[in-house]
Every structure is written in C-alpha cells, then in structure tokens.
Design an enzyme around this catalytic site. Structure first.
Site, PDB file in Angstrom:
ATOM      1  N   VAL A   1       0.898  -1.161   0.000  1.00 20.62           N
ATOM      2  CA  VAL A   1       0.000   0.000   0.000  1.00 20.62           C
ATOM      3  C   VAL A   1       0.931   1.205   0.000  1.00 20.62           C
ATOM      4  O   VAL A   1       1.610   1.464   0.990  1.00 20.62           O
ATOM      5  CB  VAL A   1      -0.935  -0.008   1.227  1.00 20.62           C
ATOM      6  N   PRO A   2       1.021   1.920  -1.119  1.00 14.76           N
ATOM      7  CA  PRO A   2       2.108   2.873  -1.347  1.00 14.76           C
ATOM      8  C   PRO A   2       1.962   4.226  -0.653  1.00 14.76           C
ATOM      9  O   PRO A   2       1.791   5.263  -1.299  1.00 14.76           O
ATOM     10  CB  PRO A   2       2.094   3.029  -2.869  1.00 14.76           C
ATOM     11  N   CYS A   3       2.068   4.226   0.653  1.00 17.38           N
ATOM     12  CA  CYS A   3       1.974   5.488   1.383  1.00 17.38           C
ATOM     13  C   CYS A   3       3.132   6.419   1.032  1.00 17.38           C
ATOM     14  O   CYS A   3       3.024   7.633   1.206  1.00 17.38           O
ATOM     15  CB  CYS A   3       1.902   5.239   2.882  1.00 17.38           C
ATOM     16  N   HIS A   4       4.226   5.863   0.509  1.00 15.01           N
ATOM     17  CA  HIS A   4       5.368   6.695   0.122  1.00 15.01           C
ATOM     18  C   HIS A   4       5.038   7.614  -1.052  1.00 15.01           C
ATOM     19  O   HIS A   4       5.756   8.575  -1.307  1.00 15.01           O
ATOM     20  CB  HIS A   4       6.582   5.816  -0.208  1.00 15.01           C
TER      21      HIS A   4
END
Length: 160
Positions: free
Chosen positions: A83-86
C-alpha cells in the site's frame, strides 16, 4: 458601570481552561482516526511513478479527513510498501514524513526517497533544500475515484 450580562457561574480563568482542554481533546480525536483503511485504499489509486498530496487524498475521502489525519493514518500503514503510502507528499512537493521520520537524513525518509526513485518519480534537489517531487510527477485523483473498491492485502474480493 453595571453589566447587563449575568455573571458566569465559574470564574473566567476556569472557563478558559476547560474550553482549552475540550479543544485539545477534540483535536486529538480528530487527528487520530480509528480506522486508517480508507486512506490506505485511496493511496493504492496513485499510479506507480506518480505522487499525490495529503490534501488531495483528504478531499477525496471527504468529511472528517484533513491532511493531518491522512498523514497520521499513513504513519500507521501496516501494508507498506504494497500500500504505497510513500507516494503521498506535501502540497509544496516536499516529501513529508515516512513512518514518523521527518528529517532528510532520517533513514525512514531516505527509504521513501529510494522507493520513489525506484518507481521513476523525478525529484528536484536545490542545494541544502529538501528534495521536491517534480511537477510532472504530481497526480490528482479523478472525479469519482472509487477508493471503496480497492482491496487491501489479505482481503478477499466481494466476488470470492
């Protein structure tokens, strides 16, 4: 001169202290959403090689979400980097934090930089200033983007 207003039941200092405590409590509740999964689902909509902002994500989610609550939920993302919170950055294009890390020299923020670069996100560095995402890599959620349809890692699809 006589006042036409009744005297308060409590002295003003006590009223102000109680009001201040209530505001701090309300802010703390507002900044700590119980369930960060809407934020995590919406972050999955940001394409590889692109970034979006905390504010854009908050607007997509609607009432009850502000950029700060989005950041707090992303900080607790248990599914990173799947889950690409970056991919979520500040409105000015600077990177913001990553899992509580905030400084450019923090290993967590360096991990965010590495992940973004590996995905093809262009970063601008101006001397000692913090890196910024190049404008060409900023992405906005399209109208009607359906974050509710996104499945998080480990969740079954509704058709299964």
């Amino acid at each position: 001169m006589q006042s036409f207003y009744p005297r308060p039941a409590q002295p003003w200092g006590e009223l102000e202290a109680a009001d201040s405590q209530a505001r701090r409590r309300a802010t703390r509740v507002a900044l700590e959403p119980l369930d960060g999964s809407p934020v995590w689902r919406a972050a999955c909509l940001v394409p590889r090689g692109c970034t979006s902002t905390y504010g854009c994500l908050a607007r997509l989610l609607g009432h009850g979400w502000c950029p700060q609550t989005v950041g707090q939920a992303l900080k607790r993302n248990p599914h990173a980097p799947e889950v690409p919170c970056h991919r979520i950055v500040r409105a000015d294009g600077t990177l913001g934090g990553y899992f509580g890390g905030a400084g450019a020299d923090d290993p967590r923020v360096r991990t965010k930089v590495r992940l973004l670069r590996e995905e093809g996100v262009r970063l601008q560095a101006a001397g000692a200033a913090p890196p910024r995402v190049h404008a060409s890599c900023m992405w906005r959620f399209p109208p009607g983007a359906d974050w509710r349809a996104v499945r998080l890692p480990g969740e079954r699809s509704s058709g299964a």
